[in-house]
Design an enzyme around this catalytic site. Structure first.
Site, mmCIF file in Angstrom:
data_model
loop_
_atom_site.group_PDB
_atom_site.id
_atom_site.type_symbol
_atom_site.label_atom_id
_atom_site.label_comp_id
_atom_site.label_asym_id
_atom_site.label_seq_id
_atom_site.Cartn_x
_atom_site.Cartn_y
_atom_site.Cartn_z
ATOM 1 N N LYS A 11 0.808 -1.224 0.000
ATOM 2 C CA LYS A 11 0.000 0.000 0.000
ATOM 3 C C LYS A 11 0.849 1.285 0.000
ATOM 4 O O LYS A 11 2.055 1.241 0.231
ATOM 5 C CB LYS A 11 -0.923 -0.014 1.218
ATOM 6 C CG LYS A 11 -1.969 -1.133 1.168
ATOM 7 C CD LYS A 11 -2.836 -1.088 2.414
ATOM 8 C CE LYS A 11 -3.945 -2.119 2.384
ATOM 9 N NZ LYS A 11 -4.784 -2.027 3.604
ATOM 10 N N TYR A 51 -12.349 -2.153 -4.621
ATOM 11 C CA TYR A 51 -12.946 -2.230 -3.283
ATOM 12 C C TYR A 51 -14.476 -2.114 -3.304
ATOM 13 O O TYR A 51 -15.082 -1.831 -2.271
ATOM 14 C CB TYR A 51 -12.339 -1.174 -2.368
ATOM 15 C CG TYR A 51 -10.917 -1.496 -1.981
ATOM 16 C CD1 TYR A 51 -10.642 -2.532 -1.091
ATOM 17 C CD2 TYR A 51 -9.835 -0.798 -2.511
ATOM 18 C CE1 TYR A 51 -9.348 -2.854 -0.740
ATOM 19 C CE2 TYR A 51 -8.535 -1.109 -2.163
ATOM 20 C CZ TYR A 51 -8.302 -2.135 -1.277
ATOM 21 O OH TYR A 51 -7.004 -2.459 -0.931
ATOM 22 N N ASN A 114 -1.828 0.092 7.116
ATOM 23 C CA ASN A 114 -1.258 -1.164 7.611
ATOM 24 C C ASN A 114 -0.355 -1.861 6.588
ATOM 25 O O ASN A 114 -0.045 -3.034 6.720
ATOM 26 C CB ASN A 114 -2.359 -2.100 8.108
ATOM 27 C CG ASN A 114 -3.363 -2.462 7.033
ATOM 28 O OD1 ASN A 114 -3.137 -2.280 5.850
ATOM 29 N ND2 ASN A 114 -4.499 -2.989 7.468
ATOM 30 N N HIS A 117 -2.236 -5.440 1.579
ATOM 31 C CA HIS A 117 -3.539 -6.070 1.356
ATOM 32 C C HIS A 117 -3.262 -7.473 0.857
ATOM 33 O O HIS A 117 -2.299 -7.699 0.123
ATOM 34 C CB HIS A 117 -4.337 -5.312 0.286
ATOM 35 C CG HIS A 117 -5.460 -6.118 -0.298
ATOM 36 N ND1 HIS A 117 -6.730 -6.126 0.237
ATOM 37 C CD2 HIS A 117 -5.493 -6.980 -1.350
ATOM 38 C CE1 HIS A 117 -7.501 -6.943 -0.469
ATOM 39 N NE2 HIS A 117 -6.776 -7.479 -1.450
ATOM 40 N N GLU A 128 -9.478 -10.888 -7.911
ATOM 41 C CA GLU A 128 -8.557 -9.761 -7.760
ATOM 42 C C GLU A 128 -7.402 -9.851 -8.749
ATOM 43 O O GLU A 128 -7.005 -8.842 -9.342
ATOM 44 C CB GLU A 128 -8.036 -9.696 -6.321
ATOM 45 C CG GLU A 128 -9.106 -9.313 -5.331
ATOM 46 C CD GLU A 128 -8.644 -9.318 -3.885
ATOM 47 O OE1 GLU A 128 -9.411 -8.829 -3.031
ATOM 48 O OE2 GLU A 128 -7.519 -9.792 -3.589
#
Length: 140
Positions: A11, A51, A114, A117, A128
């Site tokens: 990310k 998403y 965080n 993913h 995905e």
């Protein structure tokens, strides 16, 4: 045990801090093999599409804004039970709750930032991967 493929995204908070190599090393040390990888900067429509499953949740717009705030590294990982292994190496979503040695415990900033993913099922991994890579980009 079955050889599987899973999607991994490093990310914006991690690319900003230049720790992509550390993350990839942790994944590879866990027995996962990178069979496709690219660094991209998603447009809003890309993040919204990816998403979409979270569209009705209160954090959706914030998540889209975050995932378009900087470059990301999208990868396809392959290995024995790759989905579960990747999730184990990533750790709990909130770094505070993550086990020592996991990516999120060691490198995550907070629950929103965080660092990584990972697909949550074999079925979602396929979806995905298909969203992010063409078959000719999978070169394992």
């Amino acid at each position: 045990m079955a050889t599987e493929r899973t999607l991994s995204i490093i990310k914006p908070d991690a690319t900003e801090r230049n720790i992509t190599g550390k993350i990839i090393t942790k994944l590879e040390d866990a027995g996962l093999r990178v069979i496709a990888s690219k660094r991209v900067w998603w447009k809003k429509k890309d993040a919204k599409e990816f998403y979409e499953v979270h569209k009705e949740r209160p954090f959706y717009e914030e998540l889209v804004a975050y995932m378009t705030s900087g470059p990301i590294v999208i990868q396809v990982l392959e290995g024995e039970n790759a989905v579960a292994k990747n999730r184990e190496v990533m750790g709990a979503t909130n770094p505070v709750d993550a086990e020592p040695g996991t990516i999120r415990k060691e490198l995550g900033v907070n629950i929103e930032r965080n660092s990584v993913h990972g697909s949550d099922s074999v079925e979602n991994a396929k979806k995905e991967i298909d969203m992010c890579f063409s078959n000719k980009e999978l070169v394992g």
